[in-house]
Design an enzyme around this catalytic site. Structure first.
Site, PDB file in Angstrom:
ATOM      1  N   HIS A   3       0.790  -1.009  -0.143  1.00  0.00           N
ATOM      2  CA  HIS A   3       0.048   0.045   0.122  1.00  0.00           C
ATOM      3  C   HIS A   3       0.935   1.344  -0.061  1.00  0.00           C
ATOM      4  O   HIS A   3       0.449   2.276  -0.598  1.00  0.00           O
ATOM      5  CB  HIS A   3      -0.806  -0.090   1.264  1.00  0.00           C
ATOM      6  CG  HIS A   3      -1.979  -1.126   1.191  1.00  0.00           C
ATOM      7  ND1 HIS A   3      -3.169  -0.779   1.374  1.00  0.00           N
ATOM      8  CD2 HIS A   3      -1.784  -2.250   1.188  1.00  0.00           C
ATOM      9  CE1 HIS A   3      -3.725  -2.035   1.485  1.00  0.00           C
ATOM     10  NE2 HIS A   3      -3.252  -2.871   1.194  1.00  0.00           N
ATOM     11  N   ASP A  96      -5.923   5.814   1.266  1.00  0.00           N
ATOM     12  CA  ASP A  96      -5.775   4.417   0.913  1.00  0.00           C
ATOM     13  C   ASP A  96      -7.348   3.796   1.194  1.00  0.00           C
ATOM     14  O   ASP A  96      -7.987   4.315   2.156  1.00  0.00           O
ATOM     15  CB  ASP A  96      -4.947   3.675   1.884  1.00  0.00           C
ATOM     16  CG  ASP A  96      -4.854   2.154   1.606  1.00  0.00           C
ATOM     17  OD1 ASP A  96      -3.650   1.802   1.353  1.00  0.00           O
ATOM     18  OD2 ASP A  96      -5.698   1.373   1.864  1.00  0.00           O
ATOM     19  N   HIS A 314       3.690 -14.033  -6.367  1.00  0.00           N
ATOM     20  CA  HIS A 314       2.364 -14.330  -5.593  1.00  0.00           C
ATOM     21  C   HIS A 314       1.346 -13.383  -6.190  1.00  0.00           C
ATOM     22  O   HIS A 314       0.370 -13.727  -5.559  1.00  0.00           O
ATOM     23  CB  HIS A 314       2.595 -14.052  -3.896  1.00  0.00           C
ATOM     24  CG  HIS A 314       2.730 -12.571  -3.809  1.00  0.00           C
ATOM     25  ND1 HIS A 314       3.201 -11.547  -4.580  1.00  0.00           N
ATOM     26  CD2 HIS A 314       2.052 -11.829  -2.968  1.00  0.00           C
ATOM     27  CE1 HIS A 314       3.236 -10.573  -3.774  1.00  0.00           C
ATOM     28  NE2 HIS A 314       2.271 -10.328  -3.214  1.00  0.00           N
ATOM     29  N   GLU A 322       4.798  -4.243 -11.698  1.00  0.00           N
ATOM     30  CA  GLU A 322       6.141  -3.926 -12.184  1.00  0.00           C
ATOM     31  C   GLU A 322       6.662  -5.347 -13.005  1.00  0.00           C
ATOM     32  O   GLU A 322       7.530  -4.544 -13.818  1.00  0.00           O
ATOM     33  CB  GLU A 322       6.995  -4.216 -10.633  1.00  0.00           C
ATOM     34  CG  GLU A 322       6.799  -3.035  -9.848  1.00  0.00           C
ATOM     35  CD  GLU A 322       7.057  -3.354  -8.298  1.00  0.00           C
ATOM     36  OE1 GLU A 322       7.790  -4.415  -8.263  1.00  0.00           O
ATOM     37  OE2 GLU A 322       6.942  -2.543  -7.337  1.00  0.00           O
ATOM     38  N   ASP A 338      -6.590 -10.851  -2.559  1.00  0.00           N
ATOM     39  CA  ASP A 338      -6.868 -10.300  -4.143  1.00  0.00           C
ATOM     40  C   ASP A 338      -6.254 -11.086  -5.206  1.00  0.00           C
ATOM     41  O   ASP A 338      -6.083 -10.711  -6.390  1.00  0.00           O
ATOM     42  CB  ASP A 338      -6.881  -8.910  -4.133  1.00  0.00           C
ATOM     43  CG  ASP A 338      -5.619  -8.105  -4.023  1.00  0.00           C
ATOM     44  OD1 ASP A 338      -4.583  -9.246  -3.622  1.00  0.00           O
ATOM     45  OD2 ASP A 338      -5.566  -6.892  -4.452  1.00  0.00           O
TER      46      ASP A 338
HETATM   47  N1  UDP Z   1       9.364  -5.536  -2.472  1.00  0.00           N
HETATM   48  C1  UDP Z   1      10.563  -5.467  -2.647  1.00  0.00           C
HETATM   49  N2  UDP Z   1      11.461  -6.095  -1.748  1.00  0.00           N
HETATM   50  C2  UDP Z   1      11.222  -7.267  -1.195  1.00  0.00           C
HETATM   51  C3  UDP Z   1       9.836  -7.447  -1.324  1.00  0.00           C
HETATM   52  C4  UDP Z   1       8.946  -6.876  -1.775  1.00  0.00           C
HETATM   53  O1  UDP Z   1      11.058  -4.402  -3.216  1.00  0.00           O
HETATM   54  O2  UDP Z   1      11.950  -8.087  -0.859  1.00  0.00           O
HETATM   55  C5  UDP Z   1       8.239  -4.649  -3.004  1.00  0.00           C
HETATM   56  C6  UDP Z   1       7.873  -5.226  -4.301  1.00  0.00           C
HETATM   57  O3  UDP Z   1       8.550  -4.750  -5.421  1.00  0.00           O
HETATM   58  C7  UDP Z   1       6.403  -4.296  -4.462  1.00  0.00           C
HETATM   59  C8  UDP Z   1       6.120  -4.481  -3.049  1.00  0.00           C
HETATM   60  O4  UDP Z   1       7.237  -4.587  -2.386  1.00  0.00           O
HETATM   61  O5  UDP Z   1       6.414  -3.049  -4.842  1.00  0.00           O
HETATM   62  C9  UDP Z   1       5.134  -5.416  -2.640  1.00  0.00           C
HETATM   63  O6  UDP Z   1       3.702  -5.360  -3.073  1.00  0.00           O
HETATM   64  P1  UDP Z   1       2.776  -6.340  -3.750  1.00  0.00           P
HETATM   65  O7  UDP Z   1       1.620  -5.561  -4.279  1.00  0.00           O
HETATM   66  O8  UDP Z   1       3.508  -7.050  -4.933  1.00  0.00           O
HETATM   67  O9  UDP Z   1       2.662  -7.559  -2.590  1.00  0.00           O
HETATM   68  P2  UDP Z   1       2.271  -7.363  -1.135  1.00  0.00           P
HETATM   69  O10 UDP Z   1       3.589  -7.111  -0.256  1.00  0.00           O
HETATM   70  O11 UDP Z   1       1.273  -6.400  -0.936  1.00  0.00           O
HETATM   71  O12 UDP Z   1       1.604  -8.821  -0.763  1.00  0.00           O
HETATM   72  N1  UDP Z   2      -8.583  -8.836   4.907  1.00  0.00           N
HETATM   73  C1  UDP Z   2      -9.448  -9.368   6.024  1.00  0.00           C
HETATM   74  N2  UDP Z   2      -9.273  -8.932   7.088  1.00  0.00           N
HETATM   75  C2  UDP Z   2      -8.560  -7.740   7.422  1.00  0.00           C
HETATM   76  C3  UDP Z   2      -7.881  -7.197   6.315  1.00  0.00           C
HETATM   77  C4  UDP Z   2      -8.079  -7.832   5.187  1.00  0.00           C
HETATM   78  O1  UDP Z   2     -10.281 -10.307   5.695  1.00  0.00           O
HETATM   79  O2  UDP Z   2      -8.659  -7.696   8.626  1.00  0.00           O
HETATM   80  C5  UDP Z   2      -8.562  -9.457   3.711  1.00  0.00           C
HETATM   81  C6  UDP Z   2      -9.610  -8.813   2.741  1.00  0.00           C
HETATM   82  O3  UDP Z   2     -10.384  -9.597   1.924  1.00  0.00           O
HETATM   83  C7  UDP Z   2      -8.642  -8.343   1.658  1.00  0.00           C
HETATM   84  C8  UDP Z   2      -7.322  -9.051   1.619  1.00  0.00           C
HETATM   85  O4  UDP Z   2      -7.417  -9.866   3.101  1.00  0.00           O
HETATM   86  O5  UDP Z   2      -9.313  -8.067   0.337  1.00  0.00           O
HETATM   87  C9  UDP Z   2      -6.055  -8.802   1.257  1.00  0.00           C
HETATM   88  O6  UDP Z   2      -6.162  -7.542   1.882  1.00  0.00           O
HETATM   89  P1  UDP Z   2      -4.918  -6.445   1.065  1.00  0.00           P
HETATM   90  O7  UDP Z   2      -5.061  -6.739  -0.458  1.00  0.00           O
HETATM   91  O8  UDP Z   2      -4.995  -5.042   1.459  1.00  0.00           O
HETATM   92  O9  UDP Z   2      -3.497  -7.039   1.638  1.00  0.00           O
HETATM   93  P2  UDP Z   2      -2.091  -6.949   1.157  1.00  0.00           P
HETATM   94  O10 UDP Z   2      -2.277  -6.608  -0.463  1.00  0.00           O
HETATM   95  O11 UDP Z   2      -1.636  -5.476   1.900  1.00  0.00           O
HETATM   96  O12 UDP Z   2      -1.457  -8.309   1.474  1.00  0.00           O
END
Ligand code: UDP
Ligand code: UDP
Length: 419
Positions: A3, A96, A314, A322, A338
């Site tokens: 985020h 956000d 993932h 990216e 998601d």
């Molecule tokens: N990322 C990074 N280095 C790491 C792990 C993650 O730069 O060691 C960055 C990645 O490039 C992306 C973000 O962290 O910009 C992760 O966001 P993403 O939506 O892919 O996954 P989330 O962490 O929310 O599951």
């Molecule tokens: N979510 C949930 N409980 C929470 C926060 C998130 O069940 O307290 C679920 C929600 O369905 C959301 C999903 O987890 O769509 C993933 O959240 P998000 O994509 O913001 O996670 P991130 O990308 O930071 O891993």
């Protein structure tokens, strides 16, 4: 980080175009990566003001996910924002999605911003209205929802009708989600939506992260010595902990396939808790063909290296965009949240493949043999490489997607003139 990263990119992009930007962020942060990035961002953007927003001690210590605990703490104390917002001469506010509804409520109570209506960065569409539409529309809506990110458990507070919203800026690019954007803007999903503006590729922010262990140099140095397109990058985002049995299967697959690799591996949700795992020693000892990184390294930078020829991801939305922007083919391995919807986008845009039988993260253990097969497919598929490269080219050409930023700035300017 998923985020924070796009928010910082957006802040930098607005600031570059002459907007005066104030950043309001919660304090303390959960992870070291967040605080390091925020400090580096603020030092490299001295014209951006910063208001840390002090959270009271957690009243919800039972949740086993520190990030969701943080979301809860923020939601419970959003009323504290009022005094910060009162001190800022505010024209537009980007929030956000987790907090959009509550913040909309706070804004409508502020005295000095009578002209202000929210310009949402993301917005949820009521699901009852989505379900009655065609398959085409439903898919578009799902893509939309993946960006909406309001978990049902948090959907509270008063909602404004979408007619009261000036526009919706979505963190995507039209070359990537043309069908969805077209369906949304032509009223095929929900009638009378405000304009949906793809942000275009928000460029990564250049900053000097302090406190890193030099991992970026190690990886880039190693990649420099590898042939073009020969290395697969494996990364599962900033907060997806890998279980030991899954780590073992992936390690076996990498050994068996003899594939060159860089693996960014997190064994716990919050980075600062990461420790080393002795059972990775074997893969390291075998080592010349790959690197296992346990610390934070710059994934976007690694993806840009010409030696990278594939990405096992993932499918966090940032990772997906990216990879697409750099034309790197993706093997989608969605684990939760998601990510399956994002994996659909990967397949549909033509930048990757996804084996739906692999299921969610906790559903079943995908075996080393299966992983080897998909890895070989990913690295050997010339047609996939060509398609991914062409999405990358299209994206780079459309940095400011159809003038979205100009339209956004126009909206902000109009508000500024009216207030
Ligand atoms: N990322 C990074 N280095 C790491 C792990 C993650 O730069 O060691 C960055 C990645 O490039 C992306 C973000 O962290 O910009 C992760 O966001 P993403 O939506 O892919 O996954 P989330 O962490 O929310 O599951
Ligand atoms: N979510 C949930 N409980 C929470 C926060 C998130 O069940 O307290 C679920 C929600 O369905 C959301 C999903 O987890 O769509 C993933 O959240 P998000 O994509 O913001 O996670 P991130 O990308 O930071 O891993």
């Amino acid at each position: 980080m998923g985020h924070l990263t796009p928010s910082l990119r957006l802040a930098a992009a607005l600031s570059t175009r002459g907007c005066r930007v104030t950043l309001i962020t919660p304090h303390p942060n959960v992870s070291l990566a967040e605080s390091n990035h925020l400090s580096a961002f603020l030092s490299s953007h001295p014209t951006i003001d910063h208001h840390p927003y002090h959270l009271p001690p957690s009243s919800h210590p039972t949740v086993d996910d520190p990030f969701f605990e943080q979301v809860h703490a923020i939601r419970c104390s959003l009323h504290l924002l009022r005094s910060i917002l009162d001190r800022i001469s505010l024209t537009a506010l980007v929030t956000d999605i987790f907090f959009a509804d509550s913040i909309t409520g706070i804004l409508s109570d502020l005295d000095h911003t009578p002209q202000l209506r929210p310009l949402h960065f993301f917005r949820q569409i009521p699901s009852s209205r989505i379900s009655s539409h065609s398959t085409h529309g439903r898919r578009a809506a799902a893509v939309w929802e993946s960006r909406a990110r309001i978990p049902p458990c948090f959907a509270a507070g008063k909602r404004q009708s979408t007619a009261q919203v000036d526009g919706v800026l979505v963190n995507t690019f039209s070359g990537f989600e043309a069908t969805a954007l077209e369906a949304l803007n032509n009223g095929r999903v929900v009638r009378n939506l405000p304009p949906i503006l793809p942000s275009g590729m928000l460029p990564p922010v250049q900053m000097d992260i302090q406190g890193g262990g030099g991992g970026d140099e190690v990886v880039v140095g190693w990649l420099d010595a590898q042939p073009p397109g020969s290395v697969v990058l494996l990364s599962f985002g900033s907060r997806t902990a890998m279980s030991r049995d899954r780590i073992a299967e992936i390690a076996e697959a990498l050994e068996l396939s003899k594939q060159r690799f860089v693996w960014i591996l997190k064994g716990s949700k919050v980075d600062r808790e990461d420790k080393d795992d002795p059972f990775l020693d074997r893969i390291r000892a075998g080592g010349r063909s790959g690197l296992v990184m346990r610390e934070w390294v710059d994934q976007a930078k690694i993806l840009s290296h010409p030696a990278i020829g594939g990405f096992v991801s993932h499918c966090g939305w940032n990772s997906v965009t990216e990879a697409a922007a750099r034309g790197v083919p993706v093997l989608a391995w969605p684990l939760n949240g998601d990510q399956k919807v994002n994996a659909e986008v990967v397949v549909e845009a033509g930048v990757g493949t996804w084996d739906r039988n692999w299921g969610w993260g906790g559903e079943r253990l995908v075996g080393g043999g299966e992983i080897v097969r998909k890895l070989m497919e990913l690295m050997g598929d010339a047609e996939l490489k060509r398609r991914a490269a062409s999405v990358g080219e299209e994206t780079r050409r459309a940095v400011d997607d159809g003038g979205s930023f100009d339209r956004l700035l126009k909206l902000i300017e109009n508000k500024s003139n009216n207030s």
